[in-house]
Design a protein around this motif. Structure first.
Motif, PDB file in Angstrom:
ATOM      1  N   MET A 113       0.470  -9.897   9.833  1.00  7.79           N
ATOM      2  CA  MET A 113      -0.482  -8.807   9.621  1.00  7.79           C
ATOM      3  C   MET A 113      -1.100  -8.817   9.599  1.00  7.79           C
ATOM      4  N   GLY A 114      -2.116 -10.198   8.786  1.00  9.68           N
ATOM      5  CA  GLY A 114      -2.814 -10.556   8.350  1.00  9.68           C
ATOM      6  C   GLY A 114      -4.036 -11.505   8.064  1.00  9.68           C
ATOM      7  N   SER A 115      -3.840 -12.167   9.187  1.00 13.17           N
ATOM      8  CA  SER A 115      -4.105 -13.477   9.222  1.00 13.17           C
ATOM      9  C   SER A 115      -6.053 -13.926   8.864  1.00 13.17           C
ATOM     10  N   GLU A 116      -6.545 -12.957   8.723  1.00 11.40           N
ATOM     11  CA  GLU A 116      -7.350 -13.159   7.907  1.00 11.40           C
ATOM     12  C   GLU A 116      -8.061 -12.983   6.338  1.00 11.40           C
ATOM     13  N   ASN A 117      -6.952 -12.450   5.752  1.00 13.85           N
ATOM     14  CA  ASN A 117      -6.819 -12.890   4.489  1.00 13.85           C
ATOM     15  C   ASN A 117      -6.577 -14.118   4.201  1.00 13.85           C
ATOM     16  N   ARG A 118      -7.967 -14.070   2.557  1.00 15.68           N
ATOM     17  CA  ARG A 118      -7.522 -15.668   2.075  1.00 15.68           C
ATOM     18  C   ARG A 118      -7.113 -15.542   1.289  1.00 15.68           C
ATOM     19  N   GLY A 119      -5.981 -14.845   0.426  1.00 16.79           N
ATOM     20  CA  GLY A 119      -4.854 -14.841  -0.419  1.00 16.79           C
ATOM     21  C   GLY A 119      -3.776 -16.031  -0.301  1.00 16.79           C
ATOM     22  N   GLN A 120      -3.141 -15.637  -1.105  1.00 12.80           N
ATOM     23  CA  GLN A 120      -1.689 -16.066  -1.163  1.00 12.80           C
ATOM     24  C   GLN A 120      -0.575 -15.354  -1.897  1.00 12.80           C
ATOM     25  N   VAL A 121       0.678 -15.255  -1.754  1.00  9.39           N
ATOM     26  CA  VAL A 121       1.227 -14.212  -2.731  1.00  9.39           C
ATOM     27  C   VAL A 121       2.560 -14.966  -3.144  1.00  9.39           C
ATOM     28  N   PHE A 122       2.849 -14.944  -4.315  1.00  7.28           N
ATOM     29  CA  PHE A 122       3.971 -15.448  -5.304  1.00  7.28           C
ATOM     30  C   PHE A 122       4.977 -14.342  -5.967  1.00  7.28           C
ATOM     31  N   PHE A 123       6.363 -14.908  -5.763  1.00  5.44           N
ATOM     32  CA  PHE A 123       7.410 -14.199  -6.165  1.00  5.44           C
ATOM     33  C   PHE A 123       7.554 -14.883  -6.733  1.00  5.44           C
ATOM     34  N   HIS A 124       7.841 -14.014  -8.085  1.00  2.01           N
ATOM     35  CA  HIS A 124       8.321 -14.089  -9.548  1.00  2.01           C
ATOM     36  C   HIS A 124       9.756 -13.440  -9.855  1.00  2.01           C
ATOM     37  N   VAL A 125      10.928 -14.324  -9.834  1.00  3.22           N
ATOM     38  CA  VAL A 125      12.504 -13.710  -9.783  1.00  3.22           C
ATOM     39  C   VAL A 125      12.824 -13.547 -10.739  1.00  3.22           C
ATOM     40  N   TYR A 126      12.512 -12.761 -11.556  1.00  2.00           N
ATOM     41  CA  TYR A 126      12.799 -12.808 -13.063  1.00  2.00           C
ATOM     42  C   TYR A 126      14.857 -12.128 -13.088  1.00  2.00           C
ATOM     43  N   GLY A 127      15.697 -13.041 -13.559  1.00  2.00           N
ATOM     44  CA  GLY A 127      16.913 -12.530 -14.152  1.00  2.00           C
ATOM     45  C   GLY A 127      17.529 -13.702 -13.103  1.00  2.00           C
ATOM     46  N   ARG A 128      17.071 -14.601 -12.483  1.00  2.00           N
ATOM     47  CA  ARG A 128      17.462 -15.868 -12.240  1.00  2.00           C
ATOM     48  C   ARG A 128      15.924 -17.090 -11.556  1.00  2.00           C
ATOM     49  N   ASP A 129      14.858 -17.146 -11.620  1.00  2.00           N
ATOM     50  CA  ASP A 129      14.207 -17.995 -12.079  1.00  2.00           C
ATOM     51  C   ASP A 129      12.564 -17.959 -11.960  1.00  2.00           C
ATOM     52  N   GLY A 130      12.747 -16.358 -13.071  1.00  2.00           N
ATOM     53  CA  GLY A 130      11.476 -16.059 -13.506  1.00  2.00           C
ATOM     54  C   GLY A 130      10.323 -16.351 -14.215  1.00  2.00           C
ATOM     55  N   VAL A 131      10.972 -17.410 -14.967  1.00  2.00           N
ATOM     56  CA  VAL A 131      10.419 -18.456 -16.151  1.00  2.00           C
ATOM     57  C   VAL A 131       9.966 -19.236 -15.340  1.00  2.00           C
ATOM     58  N   MET A 132      10.927 -20.205 -15.421  1.00  2.00           N
ATOM     59  CA  MET A 132      11.213 -21.318 -15.267  1.00  2.00           C
ATOM     60  C   MET A 132      10.716 -21.908 -13.373  1.00  2.00           C
TER      61      MET A 132
END
Length: 465
Positions: A339-358
């Motif tokens: 939906m936004g090929s012009e966006n220069r950023g990155q998205v990260f998901f931190h899933v806590y309760g499974r591997d949010g810390v490591m």
């Protein structure tokens, strides 16, 4: 060799973490010869060094310093603060200096104060890069000039030598930039001729206050008595005690090698070190040796901006979604990118309760995940982009896409996420990364690069004479 004991008080793990007044008073009853404190760390990450901001609260830093400075003047003993302001660069040093001067005015204190910056000129480091003398630490890439140029604040981790010289010149208060953690506690013993190995090892344990006691606390005092052949650790708070396990464990704290602990200008050799329980919550430590190394090297620390961050925090409680969370997050990421090929950023998901810390470093077998699925997960959506607006946009679009994403087997269509806060999205500002984390040789540990800004000031009730 000194034939008298030297008593050292460490009020807290980091200046501003606080300590019980009663613990501090009990320690003062033991008539310490010096009050020393570590005021910072690189543990909170590169943001604080890069931005020039403190990670500790000003009100509590002032509270801790008030106790320390008034006690130091009453007992006529030195007060030593290292890694001022949390990261030890010029703005952090100035921040802590201003607090000390406020206290001096309010309490009517007079003293001689040494101010020791640890900032290093980029030109000095650039010459070392070109000369090939900069050494990378483990898992750190070689230092290049582009990274150096983008660095906002650059400091050297000082050894005890500049602090020893300040005390030699009669300083009642020593305020230093970034320091090797044990340096603040070892400075007076080294000035008086105590064994280097014992003094530095003692400082290694004292620098975190009562964290090294049992039960541990970063907001309480630790006390050490140094002699010509050992040092004895104890906790002024009767609720805590030092044990062989707690003292030995903290010796290894944050170290990859149990026998050799490197620092500025040398290595602490613990091969012949012993820990002995001598009763009443006290542990005696013997056998520590310090081996000097040539050339003398200091660790450089620098941080640079790499973009802007935005986050959104949400919870997931649908067992169908939890069972397929990896595929769902991958699909949402793909949809957002489409939906936004012009966006220069990155998205990260931190899933806590499974591997949010490591994160990806978590050791988790698929069979374990299948048999031990949590009933809920916390997800932090993180976006990093060249501008704050782009980061905010990316977080917003990702959050709304995940909120209403139609994954296989979904029953409820009202929304997939539970948001604990409104507004749900938070602009986090500039993101920094460590750009310099390398060793550099220096010729003189007292007159190190950057020492030009060193001052010895006479303070009279908050005024400079």
């Amino acid at each position: 060799m000194p034939n008298q004991e030297l008593r050292v008080l460490s009020p807290t793990a980091i200046l501003g973490y606080g300590f019980p007044e009663e613990s501090f008073k009990r320690a003062l009853d033991r008539k310490p010869h010096v009050i020393a404190v570590d005021a910072g760390s690189s543990d909170p990450g590169p943001y604080y060094l890069g931005s020039g901001k403190a990670f500790t609260n000003r009100a509590f830093v002032k509270r801790d310093l008030r106790y320390m400075l008034t006690a130091g003047r009453k007992l006529n003993i030195p007060v030593i603060v290292g890694t001022a302001g949390g990261s030890g660069a010029e703005p952090h040093l100035q921040w802590c200096y201003d607090i000390i001067m406020e206290i001096a005015r309010e309490e009517g204190l007079s003293f001689k104060m040494a101010v020791i910056p640890s900032d290093v000129s980029k030109e000095v480091v650039r010459k070392a890069i070109r000369a090939g003398t900069i050494e990378s630490l483990s898992f750190v890439p070689p230092l290049i000039e582009e990274a150096l140029d983008a660095t906002t604040h650059l400091v050297a981790q000082l050894g005890p030598e500049p602090l020893v010289e300040a005390l030699r010149q009669g300083a009642d208060v020593v305020l230093a930039g970034r320091c090797y953690d044990p340096a603040n506690f070892a400075a007076l013993p080294l000035l008086l001729g105590y064994d280097e190995g014992l003094a530095i090892h003692m400082g290694k344990i004292l620098e975190c206050g009562a964290i090294a006691a049992s039960p541990g606390s970063g907001a309480d005092c630790a006390f050490a008595t140094l002699t010509d052949h050992s040092f004895i650790l104890e906790a002024p708070n009767p609720k805590r005690q030092f044990t062989i396990a707690s003292a030995a464990a903290h010796t290894l704290y944050e170290k990859s090698n149990p026998y050799e602990l490197p620092g500025p200008g040398g290595i602490l050799d613990l091969r012949h070190c012993s820990f002995t329980d001598i009763g009443n919550g006290r542990v005696e430590v013997q056998g520590s040796r310090h081996i000097r190394t040539e050339p003398y090297k200091v660790k450089l620390e620098g941080a640079r901006p790499v973009g802007y961050r935005s986050i959104s925090i949400a919870g997931v409680r649908d067992p169908i979604m939890i069972a397929s969370i990896d595929q769902i997050l991958e699909q949402v990421s793909a949809q957002v990118r489409s939906m936004g090929s012009e966006n220069r950023g990155q998205v990260f998901f931190h899933v806590y309760g499974r591997d949010g810390v490591m994160g990806s470093g978590e050791i988790r077998l698929k069979t374990q995940w299948q048999s031990q699925k949590p009933y809920e997960l916390g997800i932090v959506i993180e976006s990093v982009a060249p501008t704050q607006e782009e980061a905010d946009t990316l977080t917003s679009v990702t959050r709304s896409t995940l909120l209403h994403y139609g994954y296989e087997g979904r029953i409820s269509t009202a929304g997939n996420l539970a948001f604990p806060f409104s507004p749900s999205d938070i602009s986090m500002g500039t993101v920094y990364e460590f750009s310099v984390y390398h060793l550099m040789p220096i010729e003189d540990p007292v007159q190190f690069p950057g020492s030009e800004g060193r001052k010895m000031l006479t303070v009279d009730k908050g005024r400079i004479l």
